[in-house]
Design a protein around this motif. Structure first.
Motif, PDB file in Angstrom:
ATOM      1  N   ALA A   1      34.547  33.860  41.020  1.00  0.00           N
ATOM      2  CA  ALA A   1      34.949  33.226  39.763  1.00  0.00           C
ATOM      3  C   ALA A   1      36.034  32.178  40.003  1.00  0.00           C
ATOM      4  O   ALA A   1      35.986  31.070  39.467  1.00  0.00           O
ATOM      5  CB  ALA A   1      35.424  34.281  38.769  1.00  0.00           C
TER       6      ALA A   1
ATOM      7  N   GLU B   1      35.636  38.430  41.633  1.00  0.00           N
ATOM      8  CA  GLU B   1      36.861  37.703  41.277  1.00  0.00           C
ATOM      9  C   GLU B   1      37.025  36.453  42.133  1.00  0.00           C
ATOM     10  O   GLU B   1      37.350  35.369  41.626  1.00  0.00           O
ATOM     11  CB  GLU B   1      38.074  38.612  41.422  1.00  0.00           C
ATOM     12  CG  GLU B   1      38.099  39.770  40.435  1.00  0.00           C
ATOM     13  CD  GLU B   1      39.357  40.604  40.560  1.00  0.00           C
ATOM     14  OE1 GLU B   1      40.395  40.042  40.976  1.00  0.00           O
ATOM     15  OE2 GLU B   1      39.310  41.804  40.254  1.00  0.00           O
TER      16      GLU B   1
ATOM     17  N   LEU C   1      39.173  38.462  33.329  1.00  0.00           N
ATOM     18  CA  LEU C   1      38.724  37.113  33.694  1.00  0.00           C
ATOM     19  C   LEU C   1      39.768  36.067  33.331  1.00  0.00           C
ATOM     20  O   LEU C   1      40.049  35.144  34.106  1.00  0.00           O
ATOM     21  CB  LEU C   1      37.395  36.805  33.012  1.00  0.00           C
ATOM     22  CG  LEU C   1      36.781  35.424  33.272  1.00  0.00           C
ATOM     23  CD1 LEU C   1      36.552  35.209  34.765  1.00  0.00           C
ATOM     24  CD2 LEU C   1      35.483  35.268  32.496  1.00  0.00           C
TER      25      LEU C   1
END
Length: 437
Positions: A86, A83, A167
């Motif tokens: 990203a 995470e 996401l």
């Protein structure tokens, strides 16, 4: 069914013998429910352990909830800090930069597009499942290039709705460049379900994540010149009919265009479809003719050159990768915002489709001649009639609309593009074992 008879026989007294009629339980049926001290103890222990199991179990994924757990979806290959990676990868250099999810980022067009976006300062997160349709080593090598430039690729499938939902929660994407797909015309005869899985189901899963997002991103996705199918009118224009696909691959891409229309109409998603015409270049796909021709010529193997009916020339509108990427980025830059929010449409949204070709069809025989010149090796050629596998004889793009609205202008001729490809090919495979050739 025979194994069920002993169990069902114990239930006979309370199973209806006919519709609407029940047998009365025998007088002693409820007498057996009297509590026994030992039975009570075991019942208590059973309930205790059941409660303990429920408390210790991870929370189930909820499609409608704000927080989603990835513990039950088989994401063991995702690193613990995915995470954070990203978020960091998605951060643009300036406030005016785009934040783009690129699916199929370890693929041919996807890797080039992701690098181009990152190099101009946009935030980019990639997604790819590294399937085995062709050598995964090539995909991993592309991933290495992206890693060096700060582009993080999530190793996952676009059909994973839970992951996509998570996401889109942690990154507020302004745009999605959807390039993930099961490619190739001929492979559909061996594995048709893979095309439905990726090109139809996967596209719908992605669109669902986009329409549920708030704000909704604008979407640019890869359709294909194959949608023109058996259309005999050339050059192919966006206004031409596309209801006669010649292959399952073409049919799934056509289905994608219709699905895109539906999500645009119902949910207000801004969607742009790009019909690619035979993209080639460095880091290309090994299943493409120019690629395996190069490999076989260097190995001294015979190459097959197909002809249409009555010895008709097979020709393709070969389009160099850099030209295609410029078209992709222009489509992102000119895409208007989606009009929906959280799945609710507020007004009409932009819906476009463009041809991205070179508008200069070249016979496959000339392709081979150029490769012979660049490789300095004479090819062993065998002419064969084109098999009935979904391939078409001729492709030719009319790019008037893309030129007008995207400023799209291809500048690379086939010989120049192949020269760059051959240089890369020699460099890439020359550093590997001889057996790779």
């Amino acid at each position: 069914m025979t194994q069920l008879k002993p169990i069902l026989s114990h239930l006979d007294p309370i199973i209806p013998s006919s519709t609407g009629k029940f047998k009365s339980p025998p007088p002693y049926a409820f007498h057996r429910l009297r509590f026994h001290p030992r039975l009570t103890l075991w019942s208590f222990l059973f309930l205790f352990f059941l409660l303990l199991f429920v408390i210790c179990s991870p929370p189930a994924a909820s499609p409608g909830g704000k927080r989603r757990s990835l513990q039950t979806t088989g994401h063991s290959r995702l690193p613990a800090n995915w995470e954070a990676k990203a978020r960091n990868s998605a951060r643009p250099v300036s406030k005016s930069g785009l934040t783009v999810l690129v699916t199929g980022a370890a693929g041919f067009v996807g890797s080039h597009a992701a690098l181009a976006l990152k190099n101009r300062g946009d935030g980019v997160v990639g997604l790819d499942n590294f399937n085995t349709y062709y050598e995964t080593g090539l995909k991993k090598a592309r991933k290495t290039l992206l890693d060096r430039q700060g582009v993080y690729i999530i190793d996952a499938d676009i059909n994973d709705a839970v992951l996509l939902g998570k996401l889109f929660e942690i990154v507020r994407f302004s745009h999605v460049m959807h390039l993930a797909a099961q490619a190739g015309v001929r492979y559909a005869m061996q594995n048709p379900s893979s095309y439905i899985h990726s090109n139809v189901n996967g596209f719908v899963t992605l669109l669902e994540a986009c329409k549920n997002s708030n704000p909704q991103p604008a979407i640019v996705w890869a359709s294909s010149s194959s949608v023109y199918g058996l259309n005999s009118k050339v050059p192919f224009s966006e206004k031409d009919r596309t209801d006669q696909p010649a292959s399952l691959y073409a049919a799934t891409k056509k289905a994608g265009e219709e699905i895109a229309h539906s999500y645009n109409h119902i949910y207000g998603l801004s969607i742009t479809g790009l019909r690619f015409f035979t993209v080639y270049g460095p880091w290309g796909r090994p299943d493409m003719a120019y690629y395996f021709f190069t490999k076989d010529i260097l190995r001294g193997k015979e190459i097959k050159i197909f002809e249409g009916a009555d010895h008709a020339t097979v020709a393709r509108d070969f389009t160099y990768i850099d030209d295609v990427v410029k078209g992709c980025l222009s489509a992102l830059d000119t895409a208007k915002k989606s009009t929906g929010s959280g799945g609710k449409k507020a007004g009409p949204a932009q819906l476009r489709v463009y041809n991205l070709g070179n508008t200069s069809p070249v016979p496959v025989s000339k392709l081979v001649s150029i490769l012979e010149k660049l490789l300095k090796v004479k090819a062993k050629k065998k002419l064969l009639p084109m098999p009935r596998n979904g391939d078409v004889v001729f492709t030719h793009a009319n790019i008037t609309l893309a030129r007008k609205e995207l400023g799209y202008k291809p500048t690379t001729d086939l010989e120049t593009g192949l020269k760059k490809f051959v240089k890369w090919y020699i460099s890439y495979y020359g550093s590997k074992k001889k057996s790779a050739w």
